[in-house]
Design a protein around this motif. Structure first.
Motif, PDB file in Angstrom:
ATOM      1  N   PRO A 210       0.853  -1.199   0.000  1.00 18.18           N
ATOM      2  CA  PRO A 210       0.000   0.000   0.000  1.00 18.18           C
ATOM      3  C   PRO A 210       0.888   1.249   0.000  1.00 18.18           C
ATOM      4  N   THR A 211       0.281   2.426  -0.154  1.00 17.23           N
ATOM      5  CA  THR A 211       1.061   3.660  -0.067  1.00 17.23           C
ATOM      6  C   THR A 211       1.586   3.833   1.355  1.00 17.23           C
ATOM      7  N   ALA A 212       0.697   3.538   2.313  1.00 19.42           N
ATOM      8  CA  ALA A 212       1.056   3.736   3.717  1.00 19.42           C
ATOM      9  C   ALA A 212       0.272   2.762   4.571  1.00 19.42           C
ATOM     10  N   MET A 213       0.827   2.468   5.753  1.00 21.20           N
ATOM     11  CA  MET A 213       0.083   1.635   6.687  1.00 21.20           C
ATOM     12  C   MET A 213       0.320   2.103   8.114  1.00 21.20           C
ATOM     13  N   GLN A 214      -0.732   2.051   8.899  1.00 25.52           N
ATOM     14  CA  GLN A 214      -0.636   2.289  10.336  1.00 25.52           C
ATOM     15  C   GLN A 214       0.305   1.232  10.906  1.00 25.52           C
ATOM     16  N   MET A 215       1.291   1.648  11.670  1.00 28.04           N
ATOM     17  CA  MET A 215       2.277   0.670  12.134  1.00 28.04           C
ATOM     18  C   MET A 215       2.829   1.052  13.497  1.00 28.04           C
ATOM     19  N   LEU A 216       3.270   0.052  14.240  1.00 28.03           N
ATOM     20  CA  LEU A 216       3.716   0.281  15.613  1.00 28.03           C
ATOM     21  C   LEU A 216       5.157  -0.160  15.845  1.00 28.03           C
ATOM     22  N   GLY A 217       5.948   0.712  16.421  1.00 32.27           N
ATOM     23  CA  GLY A 217       7.232   0.375  17.014  1.00 32.27           C
ATOM     24  C   GLY A 217       8.171  -0.505  16.208  1.00 32.27           C
ATOM     25  N   TYR A 218       8.487  -1.660  16.761  1.00 29.43           N
ATOM     26  CA  TYR A 218       9.483  -2.546  16.143  1.00 29.43           C
ATOM     27  C   TYR A 218       9.082  -3.024  14.751  1.00 29.43           C
ATOM     28  N   VAL A 219       7.795  -3.082  14.486  1.00 27.74           N
ATOM     29  CA  VAL A 219       7.365  -3.548  13.164  1.00 27.74           C
ATOM     30  C   VAL A 219       7.854  -2.583  12.079  1.00 27.74           C
ATOM     31  N   ILE A 220       7.877  -1.304  12.423  1.00 29.66           N
ATOM     32  CA  ILE A 220       8.382  -0.308  11.459  1.00 29.66           C
ATOM     33  C   ILE A 220       9.839  -0.635  11.125  1.00 29.66           C
ATOM     34  N   GLN A 221      10.600  -0.924  12.173  1.00 32.64           N
ATOM     35  CA  GLN A 221      12.023  -1.231  11.964  1.00 32.64           C
ATOM     36  C   GLN A 221      12.182  -2.529  11.158  1.00 32.64           C
ATOM     37  N   ASP A 222      11.306  -3.493  11.403  1.00 37.88           N
ATOM     38  CA  ASP A 222      11.378  -4.761  10.645  1.00 37.88           C
ATOM     39  C   ASP A 222      11.210  -4.505   9.155  1.00 37.88           C
ATOM     40  N   TRP A 223      10.192  -3.708   8.793  1.00 42.78           N
ATOM     41  CA  TRP A 223       9.957  -3.458   7.363  1.00 42.78           C
ATOM     42  C   TRP A 223      11.048  -2.572   6.766  1.00 42.78           C
TER      43      TRP A 223
ATOM     44  N   ASN B 244      14.157  -2.715   7.743  1.00 45.07           N
ATOM     45  CA  ASN B 244      15.278  -3.650   7.540  1.00 45.07           C
ATOM     46  C   ASN B 244      15.119  -4.459   6.264  1.00 45.07           C
ATOM     47  N   GLU B 245      13.875  -4.730   5.907  1.00 49.96           N
ATOM     48  CA  GLU B 245      13.598  -5.479   4.666  1.00 49.96           C
ATOM     49  C   GLU B 245      13.804  -4.601   3.437  1.00 49.96           C
ATOM     50  N   GLY B 246      14.009  -3.308   3.665  1.00 49.81           N
ATOM     51  CA  GLY B 246      14.183  -2.389   2.538  1.00 49.81           C
ATOM     52  C   GLY B 246      12.869  -2.010   1.870  1.00 49.81           C
ATOM     53  N   ALA B 247      11.742  -2.211   2.593  1.00 46.46           N
ATOM     54  CA  ALA B 247      10.436  -1.970   1.970  1.00 46.46           C
ATOM     55  C   ALA B 247       9.955  -0.528   2.103  1.00 46.46           C
ATOM     56  N   LEU B 248      10.569   0.241   3.011  1.00 41.66           N
ATOM     57  CA  LEU B 248      10.017   1.565   3.304  1.00 41.66           C
ATOM     58  C   LEU B 248      10.732   2.690   2.554  1.00 41.66           C
ATOM     59  N   ALA B 249       9.960   3.734   2.274  1.00 43.52           N
ATOM     60  CA  ALA B 249      10.476   4.888   1.525  1.00 43.52           C
ATOM     61  C   ALA B 249      11.212   5.849   2.464  1.00 43.52           C
ATOM     62  N   ASN B 250      12.089   6.640   1.901  1.00 41.83           N
ATOM     63  CA  ASN B 250      12.839   7.630   2.672  1.00 41.83           C
ATOM     64  C   ASN B 250      12.090   8.972   2.635  1.00 41.83           C
ATOM     65  N   LEU B 251      11.693   9.452   3.824  1.00 42.00           N
ATOM     66  CA  LEU B 251      10.876  10.676   3.901  1.00 42.00           C
ATOM     67  C   LEU B 251      11.698  11.903   4.251  1.00 42.00           C
ATOM     68  N   ASN B 252      13.010  11.803   4.155  1.00 40.32           N
ATOM     69  CA  ASN B 252      13.856  12.889   4.659  1.00 40.32           C
ATOM     70  C   ASN B 252      13.598  14.246   4.016  1.00 40.32           C
TER      71      ASN B 252
ATOM     72  N   PHE C   3       5.565   3.016   2.154  1.00 40.47           N
ATOM     73  CA  PHE C   3       6.254   1.990   1.367  1.00 40.47           C
ATOM     74  C   PHE C   3       6.875   2.577   0.097  1.00 40.47           C
ATOM     75  N   LYS C   4       7.848   1.854  -0.438  1.00 38.27           N
ATOM     76  CA  LYS C   4       8.403   2.242  -1.734  1.00 38.27           C
ATOM     77  C   LYS C   4       7.332   1.936  -2.775  1.00 38.27           C
ATOM     78  N   VAL C   5       6.836   2.971  -3.431  1.00 38.19           N
ATOM     79  CA  VAL C   5       5.748   2.785  -4.398  1.00 38.19           C
ATOM     80  C   VAL C   5       6.099   3.439  -5.726  1.00 38.19           C
ATOM     81  N   GLY C   6       5.275   3.178  -6.719  1.00 34.62           N
ATOM     82  CA  GLY C   6       5.504   3.733  -8.052  1.00 34.62           C
ATOM     83  C   GLY C   6       5.310   5.245  -8.080  1.00 34.62           C
ATOM     84  N   LYS C   7       5.756   5.844  -9.188  1.00 34.26           N
ATOM     85  CA  LYS C   7       5.711   7.313  -9.339  1.00 34.26           C
ATOM     86  C   LYS C   7       4.299   7.860  -9.131  1.00 34.26           C
ATOM     87  N   ASP C   8       3.289   7.089  -9.562  1.00 35.71           N
ATOM     88  CA  ASP C   8       1.908   7.582  -9.487  1.00 35.71           C
ATOM     89  C   ASP C   8       1.461   7.856  -8.053  1.00 35.71           C
ATOM     90  N   GLN C   9       2.119   7.226  -7.085  1.00 33.15           N
ATOM     91  CA  GLN C   9       1.686   7.420  -5.698  1.00 33.15           C
ATOM     92  C   GLN C   9       2.619   8.320  -4.891  1.00 33.15           C
TER      93      GLN C   9
END
Ligand code: GAL
Length: 422
Positions: free
Chosen positions: A89-102, A104-112, A311-317
């Motif tokens: 999905p574009t985004a998901m409600q997430m808690l604590g360590y689960v954020i770090q898990d995803w 670590n998997e390289g699934a999340l986008a950089n919001l810097n 999440f890392k998503v396509g340009k459209d999102q």
């Protein structure tokens, strides 16, 4: 006309139709977002709607992917399947360590980019940043800060039995006894593992104080896990088990809150998302209900911060995603959302004047706890230890609550279950 030319003509007219529809739609400034969450109760849905409306007002289409189930276990399972099939999905409600898990998997986008522009580093409390940043990159935007060590009480019943705020677990039991004598269920409880865990966060702090909670649940120190203090925490849970009605099994948390709202039960031990249910029912803090910290935990906050992970998503999102991240941490959203959700804002620079007495107390308690080092992550909601440990603790705590296991056996099982995850 041949079949092929008919098909082509049909296709062309369909395209023309589409173009027309697109032209008659209002401009979609920033595309669309698909958001996975488990906010389906009255208070939760009202709070999330603030974000949906804000984004729709900015021309972003909101695709809602709600997966019911308090605590979010069901939603997390669905997410895993979606990631496995390459459909984040574009985004998901997430808690604590689960954020770090995803992350670590390289699934999340950089919001810097957004974070730098809006100065997140300066306004988000440091204990939250530890979860929302990964290797120096912001990967999630916190929507608020909840805490789990709260008790919610029906004010009319509280007054009727001549109740006063209990400062110790013994005083809490005395108050529960008064409710019992008045013919109401002392404690509204929903028998689901995450709810039993939520109650247990408070019991561990109450039995041993913040230092002990940290040693046992954050450092996972074996001596602390098997100590008499941990036994005392289970003893509290056993006592609480005696205060619930026979139909508690499987009950959703918001139905338990409704029992307090309706005056069928005196109290509920639950995170301050319960306050969102009172608000949705038109009830006011101090007038219709009373809030206080789990007895013996004043000064400590076991926190649970809901964040949106991106999440890392396509340009459209991507445009919608960046806008959503900025919206989530905008001062106006932080206030409007928390007023409906029952949380405290996840920024330390927004005014608290519009919050009711329980909301003001939440904000002040968090500030005080942060200053004295007792703003501690909730085990029940994935901010104390990684998911595997949380699962191990949940099994033991729920096993204990739903059987006649002794506290001595429980601490042995707890240490052994945690050992298996190391
Ligand atoms: C928690 C979540 C809270 C609240 C609760 C009940 O996991 O962090 O925001 O929604 O579940 O659904």
């Amino acid at each position: 006309m041949t079949i092929r030319s008919t098909a082509r003509a049909l296709l062309l007219s369909a395209c023309a139709g589409l173009a027309l529809t697109a032209a008659s739609q209002p401009a979609r400034a920033a595309g669309s977002v698909e958001v996975v969450h488990w906010w389906t109760s009255g208070g939760e849905a009202a709070a999330l709607n603030v974000l949906k409306k804000k984004m729709e007002g900015q021309g972003v289409a909101w695709k809602d992917a709600a997966i019911a189930g308090g605590g979010g276990a069901q939603a997390r399972t669905v997410l895993q399947a979606r990631i496995a099939s390459g459909n984040p999905p574009t985004a998901m409600q997430m808690l604590g360590y689960v954020i770090q898990d995803w992350a670590n998997e390289g699934a999340l986008a950089n919001l810097n980019d957004v974070a730098k522009k809006d100065g997140w580093d300066k306004v988000v409390p440091v204990p939250l940043q530890r979860f929302d940043k990964h290797n120096g990159a912001w990967v999630a935007a916190p929507a608020g800060i909840h805490s789990t060590n709260w008790v919610w009480v029906n004010k009319a019943l509280f007054d009727k039995v001549g109740g006063s705020v209990p400062n110790s677990f013994a005083e809490f039991l005395a108050l529960a006894q008064k409710f019992k004598e008045a013919g109401v269920i002392p404690l509204a409880h929903g028998g689901q593992p995450w709810q039993e865990m939520t109650v247990f966060d408070g019991a561990v702090v109450s039995a041993g104080g913040p230092e002990f909670y940290k040693k046992a649940f954050i450092d996972l120190d074996k001596a602390a896990l098997t100590s008499d203090t941990m036994k005392a925490a289970f003893d509290q849970l056993r006592k609480l088990r005696g205060l619930v009605d026979p139909n508690f099994s499987g009950r959703d948390w918001n139905l338990a809150t409704a029992m307090v709202i309706r005056g069928e039960a005196g109290m509920q031990i639950m995170g301050d998302w319960a306050k969102g249910e009172f608000a949705a029912a038109g009830k006011e803090a101090g007038k219709d209900y009373v809030c206080f910290r789990y007895p013996g935990t004043q000064g400590t906050v076991t926190f649970n911060s809901d964040a949106f992970a991106f999440f890392k998503v396509g340009k459209d999102q991507q445009a919608g995603q960046a806008l959503m991240a900025a919206d989530v941490l905008s001062p106006d959203f932080q206030v409007e959302f928390s007023l409906l959700k029952g949380s405290a804002p996840a920024r330390n620079d927004v005014p608290s004047d519009r919050f009711d007495s329980c909301g003001k107390k939440a904000i002040a308690d968090i500030k005080e706890a942060d200053a004295r080092g007792s703003l501690l992550g909730s085990m029940a909601h994935g901010h104390a230890a990684p998911e595997a440990v949380k699962g191990a603790v949940a099994d033991v705590v729920t096993g204990f609550f739903n059987s006649d296991m002794s506290s001595a056996d429980a601490v042995k099982k707890l240490a052994a279950a945690i050992d298996l995850t190391r």
